[in-house]
Design a protein around this motif. Structure first.
Motif, PDB file in Angstrom:
ATOM      1  N   GLU A 350       0.811  -1.218   0.000  1.00  0.00           N
ATOM      2  CA  GLU A 350       0.000   0.000   0.000  1.00  0.00           C
ATOM      3  C   GLU A 350       0.847   1.272   0.000  1.00  0.00           C
ATOM      4  N   VAL A 351       2.101   1.158   0.450  1.00  0.00           N
ATOM      5  CA  VAL A 351       2.921   2.372   0.617  1.00  0.00           C
ATOM      6  C   VAL A 351       4.290   2.229  -0.024  1.00  0.00           C
ATOM      7  N   GLY A 352       4.430   1.245  -0.930  1.00  0.00           N
ATOM      8  CA  GLY A 352       5.754   0.986  -1.483  1.00  0.00           C
ATOM      9  C   GLY A 352       6.405   2.202  -2.105  1.00  0.00           C
ATOM     10  N   ALA A 353       5.641   2.960  -2.877  1.00  0.00           N
ATOM     11  CA  ALA A 353       6.212   4.142  -3.529  1.00  0.00           C
ATOM     12  C   ALA A 353       6.637   5.180  -2.499  1.00  0.00           C
ATOM     13  N   VAL A 354       5.817   5.370  -1.450  1.00  0.00           N
ATOM     14  CA  VAL A 354       6.159   6.335  -0.409  1.00  0.00           C
ATOM     15  C   VAL A 354       7.397   5.881   0.343  1.00  0.00           C
ATOM     16  N   ALA A 355       7.543   4.573   0.520  1.00  0.00           N
ATOM     17  CA  ALA A 355       8.714   4.063   1.233  1.00  0.00           C
ATOM     18  C   ALA A 355       9.999   4.497   0.550  1.00  0.00           C
ATOM     19  N   LEU A 356       9.982   4.533  -0.753  1.00  0.00           N
ATOM     20  CA  LEU A 356      11.176   4.968  -1.469  1.00  0.00           C
ATOM     21  C   LEU A 356      11.428   6.456  -1.274  1.00  0.00           C
ATOM     22  N   LEU A 357      10.365   7.230  -1.051  1.00  0.00           N
ATOM     23  CA  LEU A 357      10.511   8.666  -0.844  1.00  0.00           C
ATOM     24  C   LEU A 357      11.000   9.011   0.560  1.00  0.00           C
ATOM     25  N   CYS A 358      10.872   8.047   1.499  1.00  0.00           N
ATOM     26  CA  CYS A 358      11.255   8.323   2.889  1.00  0.00           C
ATOM     27  C   CYS A 358      12.747   8.603   3.032  1.00  0.00           C
ATOM     28  N   ALA A 359      13.549   8.165   2.065  1.00  0.00           N
ATOM     29  CA  ALA A 359      14.985   8.412   2.162  1.00  0.00           C
ATOM     30  C   ALA A 359      15.291   9.898   2.094  1.00  0.00           C
ATOM     31  N   ASP A 360      14.395  10.692   1.470  1.00  0.00           N
ATOM     32  CA  ASP A 360      14.602  12.142   1.372  1.00  0.00           C
ATOM     33  C   ASP A 360      13.243  12.810   1.547  1.00  0.00           C
ATOM     34  N   ARG A 361      12.818  12.942   2.795  1.00  0.00           N
ATOM     35  CA  ARG A 361      11.469  13.441   3.056  1.00  0.00           C
ATOM     36  C   ARG A 361      11.303  14.899   2.635  1.00  0.00           C
ATOM     37  N   GLU A 362      12.309  15.714   2.916  1.00  0.00           N
ATOM     38  CA  GLU A 362      12.204  17.129   2.529  1.00  0.00           C
ATOM     39  C   GLU A 362      12.144  17.251   1.009  1.00  0.00           C
ATOM     40  N   GLY A 363      12.975  16.476   0.309  1.00  0.00           N
ATOM     41  CA  GLY A 363      12.935  16.490  -1.150  1.00  0.00           C
ATOM     42  C   GLY A 363      11.597  16.004  -1.673  1.00  0.00           C
ATOM     43  N   ALA A 364      11.020  14.985  -0.990  1.00  0.00           N
ATOM     44  CA  ALA A 364       9.721  14.469  -1.415  1.00  0.00           C
ATOM     45  C   ALA A 364       8.639  15.521  -1.262  1.00  0.00           C
ATOM     46  N   TRP A 365       8.680  16.259  -0.145  1.00  0.00           N
ATOM     47  CA  TRP A 365       7.681  17.311   0.050  1.00  0.00           C
ATOM     48  C   TRP A 365       7.858  18.437  -0.963  1.00  0.00           C
ATOM     49  N   ALA A 366       9.096  18.780  -1.276  1.00  0.00           N
ATOM     50  CA  ALA A 366       9.332  19.835  -2.273  1.00  0.00           C
ATOM     51  C   ALA A 366       8.781  19.422  -3.635  1.00  0.00           C
ATOM     52  N   TRP A 367       8.990  18.160  -3.978  1.00  0.00           N
ATOM     53  CA  TRP A 367       8.472  17.646  -5.244  1.00  0.00           C
ATOM     54  C   TRP A 367       6.947  17.627  -5.235  1.00  0.00           C
ATOM     55  N   ALA A 368       6.352  17.181  -4.108  1.00  0.00           N
ATOM     56  CA  ALA A 368       4.889  17.132  -4.010  1.00  0.00           C
ATOM     57  C   ALA A 368       4.295  18.534  -4.146  1.00  0.00           C
ATOM     58  N   ARG A 369       4.934  19.531  -3.554  1.00  0.00           N
ATOM     59  CA  ARG A 369       4.443  20.905  -3.680  1.00  0.00           C
ATOM     60  C   ARG A 369       4.516  21.368  -5.134  1.00  0.00           C
ATOM     61  N   ARG A 370       5.568  20.973  -5.823  1.00  0.00           N
ATOM     62  CA  ARG A 370       5.704  21.367  -7.229  1.00  0.00           C
ATOM     63  C   ARG A 370       4.575  20.741  -8.073  1.00  0.00           C
ATOM     64  N   VAL A 371       4.227  19.487  -7.751  1.00  0.00           N
ATOM     65  CA  VAL A 371       3.183  18.792  -8.513  1.00  0.00           C
ATOM     66  C   VAL A 371       1.792  19.310  -8.151  1.00  0.00           C
ATOM     67  N   LEU A 372       1.545  19.529  -6.857  1.00  0.00           N
ATOM     68  CA  LEU A 372       0.192  19.852  -6.392  1.00  0.00           C
ATOM     69  C   LEU A 372      -0.055  21.340  -6.197  1.00  0.00           C
ATOM     70  N   GLY A 373       1.002  22.132  -6.118  1.00  0.00           N
ATOM     71  CA  GLY A 373       0.830  23.559  -5.872  1.00  0.00           C
ATOM     72  C   GLY A 373       0.248  23.798  -4.488  1.00  0.00           C
TER      73      GLY A 373
END
Length: 453
Positions: A350-373
């Protein structure tokens, strides 16, 4: 009153535990007893005489008791070495009891025989249940009383002497069983810690790829772990929130075992302690079917609000043993990243993709903000819109199914989806970014926003 109660108890013991050992020697014709009320000094003398009479026969008495124990208590049968230790323990206790009776000692002030303590420790090492040890003392006490009463009956009837023997032997057995059970428990804990340490070391070797290196050394590793690698494995991490101050291995092991039962595992799970508040576990599966979230959640709910479980995906062989464990640990990282109160169940599927993002949480949030505004903002209103849009996309765009899952009206779903598109600034599906949007929504659902947000 104490003596009368003791004799009443004794009559019940004899009824519950009828002797199957050779009976004590029949009493010869005894002279007519004097008054039933014997003076205290005479009672003490008769008790000492009974003990003196039995002392030369203690080996015979002990052998008789040992035979009874080996006959009635299944767990004490079999191993000749264990039977020898049983005989030494029984003889040590018989000798000590007769010494107490002969010299009118306080039975609570004597040291348990060394052979009795050693026997309790050996039973712990063999994994014999402690109730078998306690029952051995009850049955042994019953049989010794038969010998003592038969001898006392030859001494002028000796009603008061019999009562004193009952009280002394009861006090002795109560006192000694406390000591031998404590020795048993301490030895069992020591053995368990030793086994755990060995199994943890072996598991670490397997996870690091150091063993098993081939089919020749696999049986030895499997024997140590009590677990086979020629199976499909489901890796689990089971832990408590918050982490307890003392080891909770027993509680967490029961959770893992119950999960094995609920998920119809093909054998007994392998469970090893990781730290005071968590264990690693592997379930041998019958096939590679993913575990049901609902079934796992049902088991967790039965064990209290503090239990948490993260699970990998089923995988086979030694490499699968490693892979599913790595996935379970990554799923746990996602659960812990979700906030101070992790969800009870987190499945890697259920969370496999998110698990890969956990290695860089700040980077993941920055990317999510870019995608979602602005839709990625951490305020509750944006979070509600994200959850609705994520569910809507996950149902293939079904307003009815989304409404049912979120338990809101269909028109509410329609409004929130439109509002999410408006906040984002462009609708989902505008271009080739739908997959990015779904992943960004998933990341926002599981990962806490950075403190600066």
């Amino acid at each position: 009153m104490r003596a009368v109660g003791a004799l009443g108890w004794w009559s019940r013991v004899v009824t519950i535990e009828p002797s199957s050992a050779p009976s004590a020697p029949s009493a010869p014709s005894a002279p007519t007893p004097p008054s039933p009320r014997e003076p205290a000094a005479d009672t003490g003398r008769v008790v000492a005489d009974v003990a003196d009479a039995l002392a030369p026969r203690r080996s015979e008495v002990s052998a008789s008791i040992s035979d009874v124990l080996a006959t009635r208590i299944d767990e004490l049968r079999g191993d000749p070495a264990l039977r020898d230790l049983l005989g030494a323990s029984v003889e040590g206790n018989v000798e000590t009891i007769l010494h107490v009776l002969r010299h009118d000692l306080d039975p609570r002030g004597v040291e348990p025989p060394a052979a009795a303590v050693a026997y309790a420790q050996r039973l712990a090492q063999r994994g014999v249940p402690v109730n078998a040890l306690v029952r051995a003392y009850r049955v042994g006490q019953s049989h010794l009383m038969e010998w003592a009463f038969a001898e006392a009956a030859r001494r002028f009837g000796a009603a008061a002497a019999s009562q004193r023997i009952v009280l002394v032997v009861m006090d002795y057995v109560d006192h000694v069983t406390q000591h031998v059970v404590a020795a048993y428990e301490a030895e069992r804990d020591r053995e368990r810690r030793g086994r755990h340490a060995m199994r943890v070391a072996r598991v670490r070797d397997v996870l690091a790829g150091r063993t098993p290196t081939g089919p020749d050394d696999r049986p030895a590793v499997e024997s140590t772990l009590g677990y086979r690698f020629a199976a499909v494995h489901l890796g689990l991490v089971v832990w408590l929130e918050p982490t307890p101050a003392e080891s909770a291995f027993g509680v967490l092991e029961r959770v893992a075992l119950d999960l094995g039962t609920a998920l119809e595992a093909a054998g007994r799970p392998l469970v090893v302690p990781w730290d005071a508040g968590s264990v690693w576990a592997w379930l041998p599966c019958r096939d590679d079917t993913a575990p049901s979230h609902e079934v796992v959640a049902g088991v967790v709910a039965r064990h209290g609000p503090g239990v948490r479980v993260a699970a990998g995906a089923p995988a086979d062989g030694v490499e699968g043993f490693r892979t599913t464990h790595d996935q379970a640990r990554r799923a746990r990282e996602v659960a812990l990243a979700a906030g101070a109160d992790p969800p009870p169940v987190t499945l890697f599927d259920e969370v496999g993709a998110v698990a890969l993002l956990c290695a860089d949480r700040e980077g993941a949030w920055a990317w999510a903000r870019r995608v979602l505004g602005p839709l990625a903002d951490p305020d509750p209103g944006a979070a509600r819109l994200r959850e609705t849009l994520r569910t809507f996309l996950g149902t293939g765009g079904s307003l009815a199914t989304t409404a049912r899952r979120l338990q809101v009206h269909r028109n509410t779903v329609k409004y929130r989806v439109a509002r999410a598109h408006e906040v984002r600034g462009r609708p989902v599906g505008d271009g080739d970014d739908r997959l990015d949007v779904e992943l960004a929504l998933l990341a926002c659902a599981w990962l806490r926003a950075p403190a600066t947000e």
